[in-house]
Design a protein around this motif. Sequence first.
Motif, mmCIF file in Angstrom:
data_model
loop_
_atom_site.group_PDB
_atom_site.id
_atom_site.type_symbol
_atom_site.label_atom_id
_atom_site.label_comp_id
_atom_site.label_asym_id
_atom_site.label_seq_id
_atom_site.Cartn_x
_atom_site.Cartn_y
_atom_site.Cartn_z
ATOM 1 N N LEU A 298 0.843 -1.197 0.000
ATOM 2 C CA LEU A 298 0.000 0.000 0.000
ATOM 3 C C LEU A 298 0.878 1.248 0.000
ATOM 4 O O LEU A 298 1.653 1.482 0.925
ATOM 5 C CB LEU A 298 -0.907 -0.009 1.236
ATOM 6 N N LEU A 299 0.749 2.023 -1.048
ATOM 7 C CA LEU A 299 1.535 3.240 -1.191
ATOM 8 C C LEU A 299 0.855 4.394 -0.464
ATOM 9 O O LEU A 299 -0.348 4.583 -0.591
ATOM 10 C CB LEU A 299 1.700 3.591 -2.675
ATOM 11 N N GLU A 300 1.642 5.193 0.272
ATOM 12 C CA GLU A 300 1.080 6.313 1.033
ATOM 13 C C GLU A 300 1.287 7.640 0.303
ATOM 14 O O GLU A 300 1.620 8.645 0.910
ATOM 15 C CB GLU A 300 1.722 6.389 2.411
ATOM 16 N N SER A 301 1.083 7.660 -1.004
ATOM 17 C CA SER A 301 1.332 8.881 -1.768
ATOM 18 C C SER A 301 0.075 9.700 -1.992
ATOM 19 O O SER A 301 0.076 10.647 -2.754
ATOM 20 C CB SER A 301 1.957 8.520 -3.123
ATOM 21 N N GLU A 302 -1.018 9.326 -1.355
ATOM 22 C CA GLU A 302 -2.240 10.119 -1.481
ATOM 23 C C GLU A 302 -3.003 10.077 -0.169
ATOM 24 O O GLU A 302 -2.871 9.153 0.615
ATOM 25 C CB GLU A 302 -3.112 9.602 -2.631
ATOM 26 N N SER A 303 -3.784 11.125 0.072
ATOM 27 C CA SER A 303 -4.569 11.177 1.304
ATOM 28 C C SER A 303 -5.785 10.265 1.185
ATOM 29 O O SER A 303 -6.239 9.948 0.093
ATOM 30 C CB SER A 303 -5.021 12.611 1.582
ATOM 31 N N VAL A 304 -6.294 9.831 2.333
ATOM 32 C CA VAL A 304 -7.446 8.931 2.355
ATOM 33 C C VAL A 304 -8.576 9.612 3.105
ATOM 34 O O VAL A 304 -8.479 9.870 4.300
ATOM 35 C CB VAL A 304 -7.089 7.594 3.044
ATOM 36 N N SER A 305 -9.647 9.944 2.387
ATOM 37 C CA SER A 305 -10.782 10.600 3.039
ATOM 38 C C SER A 305 -11.774 9.579 3.597
ATOM 39 O O SER A 305 -12.535 9.873 4.504
ATOM 40 C CB SER A 305 -11.491 11.525 2.040
ATOM 41 N N LEU A 326 2.798 -2.169 4.262
ATOM 42 C CA LEU A 326 2.838 -0.704 4.198
ATOM 43 C C LEU A 326 4.168 -0.305 3.581
ATOM 44 O O LEU A 326 5.230 -0.636 4.100
ATOM 45 C CB LEU A 326 2.696 -0.096 5.592
ATOM 46 N N ASP A 327 4.107 0.403 2.462
ATOM 47 C CA ASP A 327 5.324 0.769 1.741
ATOM 48 C C ASP A 327 5.873 2.099 2.239
ATOM 49 O O ASP A 327 5.123 2.966 2.697
ATOM 50 C CB ASP A 327 5.013 0.865 0.240
ATOM 51 N N ASP A 328 7.196 2.260 2.138
ATOM 52 C CA ASP A 328 7.888 3.527 2.422
ATOM 53 C C ASP A 328 7.653 4.055 3.831
ATOM 54 O O ASP A 328 7.599 5.273 4.040
ATOM 55 C CB ASP A 328 7.477 4.606 1.408
ATOM 56 N N PHE A 329 7.540 3.169 4.812
ATOM 57 C CA PHE A 329 7.368 3.640 6.179
ATOM 58 C C PHE A 329 8.682 4.240 6.676
ATOM 59 O O PHE A 329 9.763 3.737 6.395
ATOM 60 C CB PHE A 329 6.946 2.498 7.104
ATOM 61 N N SER A 343 -3.457 -3.640 10.571
ATOM 62 C CA SER A 343 -2.848 -4.964 10.771
ATOM 63 C C SER A 343 -1.994 -5.392 9.582
ATOM 64 O O SER A 343 -2.252 -6.406 8.936
ATOM 65 C CB SER A 343 -3.937 -6.016 11.030
ATOM 66 N N PHE A 344 -0.966 -4.615 9.284
ATOM 67 C CA PHE A 344 -0.102 -4.935 8.148
ATOM 68 C C PHE A 344 0.697 -6.198 8.421
ATOM 69 O O PHE A 344 1.116 -6.476 9.539
ATOM 70 C CB PHE A 344 0.849 -3.770 7.870
ATOM 71 N N ASP A 345 0.936 -6.962 7.353
ATOM 72 C CA ASP A 345 1.727 -8.184 7.460
ATOM 73 C C ASP A 345 3.221 -7.892 7.359
ATOM 74 O O ASP A 345 4.047 -8.661 7.871
ATOM 75 C CB ASP A 345 1.320 -9.167 6.366
ATOM 76 N N TYR A 346 3.567 -6.798 6.669
ATOM 77 C CA TYR A 346 4.962 -6.384 6.527
ATOM 78 C C TYR A 346 5.039 -4.858 6.553
ATOM 79 O O TYR A 346 4.092 -4.171 6.156
ATOM 80 C CB TYR A 346 5.571 -6.870 5.199
ATOM 81 N N ILE A 347 6.167 -4.341 7.003
ATOM 82 C CA ILE A 347 6.454 -2.913 6.931
ATOM 83 C C ILE A 347 7.709 -2.750 6.076
ATOM 84 O O ILE A 347 8.756 -3.326 6.391
ATOM 85 C CB ILE A 347 6.707 -2.297 8.326
ATOM 86 N N LYS A 348 7.594 -1.968 5.001
ATOM 87 C CA LYS A 348 8.759 -1.693 4.165
ATOM 88 C C LYS A 348 9.339 -0.341 4.578
ATOM 89 O O LYS A 348 8.652 0.677 4.535
ATOM 90 C CB LYS A 348 8.378 -1.684 2.683
#
Length: 418
Positions: A298-305, A326-329, A343-348
């Motif tokens: 999951l990329l965090e490059s946009e806001s989530v309303s 969760l990508d780019d943490f 509940s992410f399975d991995y943190i990148k």
Amino acid sequence: MNILEFFNKRKNEEEKYIDKTTGAYNRDYIDIIEKDFLKKRYAFLLIDVDNLSNLLNIYGKEFLDLILRDLVSLIKRNIRENDKIIRVGHDEFLILLEKDGNDTNYLGIAEKIVSKVAINPFFIIKDKVKITVSAGLYINADKEKSFEDAFKKADKALLLAKEKGKNRVELYSDRSINLIDRRLSDIKEAILENRVICFYQPIFNVQTFKTFKYESLVRILTKERKIILPGMFLNSIKGSHVYKELTRKMLEFNFSILNRKNINISVNLLPSDILDEDILKILLSLGKNLREKVTIELLESESVSEYSKLRDKINTLKDAGYKIALDDFGSGYSNILHIVELSFDYIKIDGQIIRKIDKDSISYSAVKAIRGLTKELNIPTVAEFVSSQEIFDKIKELGIDYGQGYFFKEPIHPSEIR
């Protein structure tokens, strides 16, 4: 009606067109502008805050509204009395620069605003926050037949500013915007002709050095079979129908690879992709035995309303067998609450930190802190951009579980997967 009643009525009418958060005009004011559009003469300057979603994730909407209010105040100090500023989106503002018959340097006004924002300190509580804005300027907006046509051209110029690296102004011209339109056309053609492919970068177990899975990285082939990297086309199509079609093709390509090769893969998706019913349907159409081989990054490059909806969709995907990463943490903006709730399975861990971990003590401490958090939450970690023996030694020392980067192996064509 006496004079007092007259002025009170006028004040109430004006207030309904004011955005209470920022003090700019709200979107309803566009109805007023549209009525007089052909009578008034404006240049359109469209401004958008760069990467505001990152700040939103760490500070929340309430505090970000304070920054937007201060931003509007700054803009008002750098435009003329007859110019108007309208909030047209959460972090997007349209400035109507009135043409007064003088030889006004509208580009100079736009560049002044962008540079002033970049050097101005904004404050959230006691934190000093730096922001930048991108801007699209259409000087001849008054020559268009409608407000909407003029706005679209300013929006295309803004898109070009974002694509060229942000924190800049782009002036609308048919020539420059034709480059974007032509790129969209080229991507549409590549999709129709099945020239969308994926390369795969192995992700290794840091302790055993064995391949754990592969990250799928989308590419486009030209007609001459040259490879076009995503940095050359993704920003110009995000939010468009073409982007959705590209995502569909990317997923179909990965599914075909899963049917032919016994591997585990990761695919990158935006929150908006997961919220899209058509994309969700494609993901759920994959057989359960193959879904269990896929991690969605999951990329965090946009806001989530629609955060609650996103959480429900992610739970649906997890129930279907998908793993979620969760990508780019660690880029400085990720919301820790999201890690717990989703509940992410991995943190990148963000590659921009990893690439400096062997030389910069702050980067080292940041990765150490992230590893401490993920260990407490029992979430495996992946380090991106591992490019040297020195960086590898550091992530191994800190107990990072998995790594990827040119130290291990570059992205490879699917035919090279063994």
